[in-house]
Motif scaffolding. Structure first.
Motif, PDB file in Angstrom:
ATOM      1  N   ASP A  42       0.831  -1.200   0.000  1.00 54.47           N
ATOM      2  CA  ASP A  42       0.000   0.000   0.000  1.00 54.47           C
ATOM      3  C   ASP A  42       0.869   1.254   0.000  1.00 54.47           C
ATOM      4  O   ASP A  42       0.616   2.200  -0.757  1.00 54.47           O
ATOM      5  CB  ASP A  42      -0.934  -0.025   1.226  1.00 54.47           C
ATOM      6  CG  ASP A  42      -1.946   1.111   1.210  1.00 54.47           C
ATOM      7  OD1 ASP A  42      -2.357   1.521   0.106  1.00 54.47           O
ATOM      8  OD2 ASP A  42      -2.332   1.580   2.296  1.00 54.47           O
ATOM      9  N   ASP A 106       0.678   6.618   3.848  1.00 54.91           N
ATOM     10  CA  ASP A 106       0.365   5.434   4.638  1.00 54.91           C
ATOM     11  C   ASP A 106       0.974   5.498   6.048  1.00 54.91           C
ATOM     12  O   ASP A 106       1.200   4.467   6.667  1.00 54.91           O
ATOM     13  CB  ASP A 106       0.846   4.167   3.903  1.00 54.91           C
ATOM     14  CG  ASP A 106       0.037   2.930   4.296  1.00 54.91           C
ATOM     15  OD1 ASP A 106      -1.172   3.078   4.527  1.00 54.91           O
ATOM     16  OD2 ASP A 106       0.624   1.837   4.376  1.00 54.91           O
ATOM     17  N   HIS A 126      -4.524   6.518   5.741  1.00 45.61           N
ATOM     18  CA  HIS A 126      -5.843   5.987   6.101  1.00 45.61           C
ATOM     19  C   HIS A 126      -5.872   5.440   7.524  1.00 45.61           C
ATOM     20  O   HIS A 126      -6.862   4.839   7.934  1.00 45.61           O
ATOM     21  CB  HIS A 126      -6.266   4.891   5.098  1.00 45.61           C
ATOM     22  CG  HIS A 126      -5.455   3.633   5.193  1.00 45.61           C
ATOM     23  ND1 HIS A 126      -6.005   2.423   5.544  1.00 45.61           N
ATOM     24  CD2 HIS A 126      -4.143   3.401   5.006  1.00 45.61           C
ATOM     25  CE1 HIS A 126      -5.063   1.494   5.540  1.00 45.61           C
ATOM     26  NE2 HIS A 126      -3.924   2.054   5.220  1.00 45.61           N
ATOM     27  N   HIS A 127      -4.796   5.619   8.279  1.00 42.85           N
ATOM     28  CA  HIS A 127      -4.818   5.197   9.690  1.00 42.85           C
ATOM     29  C   HIS A 127      -5.573   6.249  10.511  1.00 42.85           C
ATOM     30  O   HIS A 127      -5.722   7.384  10.067  1.00 42.85           O
ATOM     31  CB  HIS A 127      -3.379   5.058  10.209  1.00 42.85           C
ATOM     32  CG  HIS A 127      -2.621   3.937   9.553  1.00 42.85           C
ATOM     33  ND1 HIS A 127      -1.787   4.147   8.476  1.00 42.85           N
ATOM     34  CD2 HIS A 127      -2.599   2.614   9.794  1.00 42.85           C
ATOM     35  CE1 HIS A 127      -1.273   2.986   8.093  1.00 42.85           C
ATOM     36  NE2 HIS A 127      -1.751   2.033   8.876  1.00 42.85           N
ATOM     37  N   THR A 147      -4.416   3.467   1.622  1.00 43.66           N
ATOM     38  CA  THR A 147      -3.995   4.774   1.115  1.00 43.66           C
ATOM     39  C   THR A 147      -4.021   4.757  -0.412  1.00 43.66           C
ATOM     40  O   THR A 147      -4.263   5.786  -1.053  1.00 43.66           O
ATOM     41  CB  THR A 147      -2.582   5.122   1.633  1.00 43.66           C
ATOM     42  OG1 THR A 147      -2.595   5.032   3.063  1.00 43.66           O
ATOM     43  CG2 THR A 147      -2.172   6.535   1.247  1.00 43.66           C
ATOM     44  N   ASP A 177      -4.124  -4.610   1.804  1.00 44.85           N
ATOM     45  CA  ASP A 177      -4.639  -3.937   2.999  1.00 44.85           C
ATOM     46  C   ASP A 177      -6.074  -4.336   3.331  1.00 44.85           C
ATOM     47  O   ASP A 177      -6.507  -4.183   4.465  1.00 44.85           O
ATOM     48  CB  ASP A 177      -4.537  -2.409   2.851  1.00 44.85           C
ATOM     49  CG  ASP A 177      -3.223  -1.892   3.409  1.00 44.85           C
ATOM     50  OD1 ASP A 177      -2.234  -2.669   3.416  1.00 44.85           O
ATOM     51  OD2 ASP A 177      -3.159  -0.728   3.854  1.00 44.85           O
TER      52      ASP A 177
HETATM   53 MN   LIG Z   1      -2.109   0.984   4.349  1.00 46.75          MN
END
Ligand SMILES: [Mn+2]
Length: 351
Positions: A42, A106, A126-127, A147, A177
């Protein structure tokens, strides 16, 4: 879900986000995209997409270099870099200082615990968001599974050409992911996949996925099979010296798939540490608890219900036990485990 959540909390169109991002690199000559730790699919795909978007939209005014702070670990990731010819390399703290701008994909600045970030200008991730304003331009969307899905939107908004290699990289990033699309995909992930699918090369994705094992690792499989001990649902194998703990993980992942195996335990020696890798069948067992209880006081240990790991430095091994003493290590590990769970006692008796 946060369809377009970003630092201002307001929904912005992909075109507006792209413009904001481009404004943030105005006048810069060298931007480094940093991947924290070991690059995963990712992060690699997202960095590639960011490089293409920024370089094309600044018409060559900005040069973008991609780097990672760790090392390439899993063979699939090495194979992705090789097959897609991704220009990415390791970087030191000193080398990162020459950039006008630094972008993180990421990850977020807080992830960089063992690497001093000289600056941070762009964050796309995207965390879950760890701080209010991690960079001048931040686009953090915890609702997305990858991401790469977010970066796909930037590719589309920028109107840049989507090559087969790029489509394959982004698709593979989303695939890993989302655990092979098994997790709950957001609308953004679905839209990205729909756009990427027709353009991606299934053969390349398959070739990357099929390079799960390095040829060197096969030797450790043969050692594991020769040295295995199996008693009453417990499969145990001590490999001796191994180049990285990943070897123990790969062997344990294999052994837990053998019939009647309820616990797979694989130990190995990495440099000056003893590594113990746990896998179980997931039925009323807790590998993390077992690892912590048996080895937490003398090393770092933890994990989840079905997988766990402990690393024990040589200096914490009981009186004079050497990392070269295979039998001694086997006894030590199994006696410590038997004290927590008697299921490991029968295999201890075989040594
Ligand atoms: Mn990721």
């Amino acid at each position: 879900m946060f369809p377009m959540a970003n630092q201002s909390g307001q929904a912005k169109s992909p075109a507006a986000l792209l413009k904001e991002m481009l404004d943030s690199v105005d006048g810069a000559r060298l931007l480094r995209v940093l991947i924290y730790g070991n690059p995963d699919p990712d992060a690699l795909a997202s960095a590639m997409a960011l490089k293409q978007v920024l370089e094309e939209k600044t018409k060559g005014g900005l040069k973008v270099e991609m780097s990672y702070t760790g090392a390439v670990g899993r063979p699939e990731n090495a194979s992705m870099i090789r097959l897609l010819k991704i220009p990415v390399s390791p970087i030191s703290e000193a080398e990162a200082k020459d950039a006008d701008r630094i972008a993180l994909v990421d990850s977020q600045p807080q992830f960089f615990t063992d690497f001093a970030l000289p600056r941070c200008d762009i964050v796309i991730d995207h965390h879950p968001m760890l701080m209010e304003r991690p960079a001048a331009f931040a686009d953090v969307r915890p609702g997305y599974l990858a991401t790469a899905s977010i970066m796909t939107e930037y590719m589309r908004a920028a109107g840049v050409r989507l090559t087969r290699g790029m489509a394959s990289a982004l698709l593979y990033g989303i695939k890993t992911d989302s655990r092979n699309f098994m997790s709950e995909l957001s609308q953004g992930d679905i839209d990205a996949l729909r756009w990427l699918r027709a353009k991606s090369d299934r053969d390349i994705v398959k070739r990357i996925e099929f390079s799960q094992f390095s040829r060197e690792s096969l030797d450790y499989f043969s050692i594991a099979l020769v040295r295995r001990r199996f008693v009453q649902g417990v499969m145990f194998s001590h490999l001796g010296p191994v180049p990285t703990y990943d070897v123990c993980v790969q062997v344990a992942d294999f052994l837990i798939r053998v019939e009647h195996v309820e616990w797979a335990l694989v130990t190995g020696v990495v440099a000056t540490e003893l590594v113990v890798v746990f896998r179980n069948d997931g039925v009323k067992k807790d590998a993390g608890y077992l690892a912590r209880t048996a080895f937490g006081k003398i090393g770092s240990a933890g994990g989840h219900k079905s997988m766990g790991r402990a690393n024990i430095p040589q200096k914490n091994l009981p009186n004079g036990l050497l990392l070269t003493d295979n039998k001694g290590l086997e006894k030590f590990v199994l006696s410590a485990l038997s004290k927590v769970d008697p299921v490991f006692a029968p295999v201890l008796k075989t040594i």
